[in-house]
Design an enzyme around this catalytic site. Structure first.
Site, PDB file in Angstrom:
ATOM      1  N   ARG A  44      68.136  35.819 -24.921  1.00 51.68           N
ATOM      2  CA  ARG A  44      66.732  35.721 -24.348  1.00 51.68           C
ATOM      3  C   ARG A  44      66.412  36.886 -23.310  1.00 51.68           C
ATOM      4  O   ARG A  44      67.224  36.880 -22.323  1.00 51.68           O
ATOM      5  CB  ARG A  44      66.537  34.489 -23.523  1.00 51.68           C
TER       6      ARG A  44
ATOM      7  N   ARG B 292      67.271  40.000 -35.320  1.00 49.45           N
ATOM      8  CA  ARG B 292      67.662  39.846 -33.944  1.00 49.45           C
ATOM      9  C   ARG B 292      68.883  38.807 -33.907  1.00 49.45           C
ATOM     10  O   ARG B 292      69.406  38.890 -32.915  1.00 49.45           O
ATOM     11  CB  ARG B 292      66.551  39.367 -33.223  1.00 49.45           C
TER      12      ARG B 292
ATOM     13  N   HIS C 121      60.060  43.486 -29.217  1.00 54.93           N
ATOM     14  CA  HIS C 121      59.584  42.388 -28.294  1.00 54.93           C
ATOM     15  C   HIS C 121      60.172  42.648 -26.694  1.00 54.93           C
ATOM     16  O   HIS C 121      60.934  41.796 -26.210  1.00 54.93           O
ATOM     17  CB  HIS C 121      60.254  41.237 -28.720  1.00 54.93           C
TER      18      HIS C 121
ATOM     19  N   ASP D 148      49.374  34.482 -23.829  1.00 55.46           N
ATOM     20  CA  ASP D 148      49.924  34.720 -25.173  1.00 55.46           C
ATOM     21  C   ASP D 148      48.773  35.281 -26.058  1.00 55.46           C
ATOM     22  O   ASP D 148      48.123  34.715 -26.583  1.00 55.46           O
ATOM     23  CB  ASP D 148      50.642  33.511 -25.872  1.00 55.46           C
TER      24      ASP D 148
ATOM     25  N   GLU E  12      54.801  43.719 -26.109  1.00 60.67           N
ATOM     26  CA  GLU E  12      55.423  44.049 -27.229  1.00 60.67           C
ATOM     27  C   GLU E  12      54.417  44.837 -28.515  1.00 60.67           C
ATOM     28  O   GLU E  12      53.210  44.297 -28.656  1.00 60.67           O
ATOM     29  CB  GLU E  12      55.897  42.428 -27.917  1.00 60.67           C
TER      30      GLU E  12
END
Length: 284
Positions: A58, A86, A151, A197, A256
């Site tokens: 994270r 990832r 990201h 977002d 990102e």
């Protein structure tokens, strides 16, 4: 060669150094978890981050491939959100004190029915810059498609004194993930005072995170990635996320670079696809 040492959770990481700048790149996920200039760490990693596969780390700069979010292609079936890069361990192909090239065999992740492909991530450190280059190679004869993103979680001193500049002149179109991906418009400068977002569809090639309280700015220049995603979880989502501190939304902003709704990218048999981002630090 770069130095390889043990990191959190007994995972290996590569240490890079250029002048007074340093960076750390985990082999797990080809994941940048630290970039410092003059001792200031510019990358956010949650104090609650779990360094235990198959959990993604994270924070840092996760590599999302061959899918970003739920933007998926028919070439890669059954993928989880953000793909498998990832959550996979890369091979360190080559390195110098300032750079590391990591490679993942995508074919081994998808089995004989999936595309024959490789993903390469090269991280290069300069005194005030960090460059990430993504290369996707199609080693088969049949074309395939994918979506992807770098990201980036940037550390800021105070999100309420942070702004994102350079999205473009006039009103900029974006998809609002807080409202069923409705298409909306906003000004070319964004400040954050609630959960955000968004996927900007026509942002300028260079955007800048201005950390007012931290006294610096970070320019994010991209090539090959048409989309820019901006995310901050704010209060409620921070509390609902197990590997993220309740108050950590105050000290981070995700910007990102991606090929998502503007994609997917297509790679013909025997060809390669390339994209990159260059992060540049400037002290105020």
């Amino acid at each position: 060669m770069a130095k390889v040492v043990g990191g959190n959770g007994d995972l290996q990481k590569v240490l890079l150094k250029s002048g007074e700048a340093t960076a750390e790149v985990y082999l797990y996920g080809a994941h940048v978890t630290s970039w410092t200039v003059g001792g200031k760490d510019l990358i956010f990693v949650s104090k609650e981050a779990i360094f235990k596969p198959p959990k993604a780390i994270r924070g840092g700069i996760p590599v999302c491939w061959p899918a970003f979010s739920d933007f998926k292609s028919d070439s890669f079936k059954g993928l989880a959100s953000h793909g498998f890069a990832r959550n996979s361990t890369f091979e360190l192909q080559e390195s110098t004190p300032e750079s590391a090239t990591l490679v993942l065999d995508g074919s081994s992740q998808m089995g004989p029915e999936g595309p024959s492909c490789k993903l390469q991530i090269k991280v290069t450190l300069q005194p005030t810059k960090l460059l990430q280059e993504m290369t996707v190679a199609n080693e088969g004869s049949t074309a395939f498609e994918f979506t992807a993103a770098l990201h980036s979680y940037f550390r800021v001193a105070d999100i309420t004194q942070t702004r994102l500049e350079g999205l473009g002149e006039g009103q900029q179109p974006y998809l609002d993930n807080m409202d069923k991906r409705s298409r909306k418009e906003s000004a070319g400068t964004l400040t954050v005072d609630q959960e955000v977002d968004r996927i900007y569809l026509q942002a300028s090639p260079e955007v800048t995170v201005v950390d007012g309280a931290g006294g610096h700015s970070l320019q994010v220049a991209r090539s090959g990635f048409p989309d820019v995603v901006v995310w901050n979880p704010w209060v409620d989502k921070s509390k609902a996320t197990g590997d993220f501190g309740d108050e950590e939304y105050k000290e981070m902003l995700c910007v990102e670079v991606a090929i998502a709704p503007s994609g997917p990218a297509k790679v013909e048999g025997g060809a390669t696809w390339q994209a990159s981002q260059t992060l540049s630090y400037t002290q105020s």
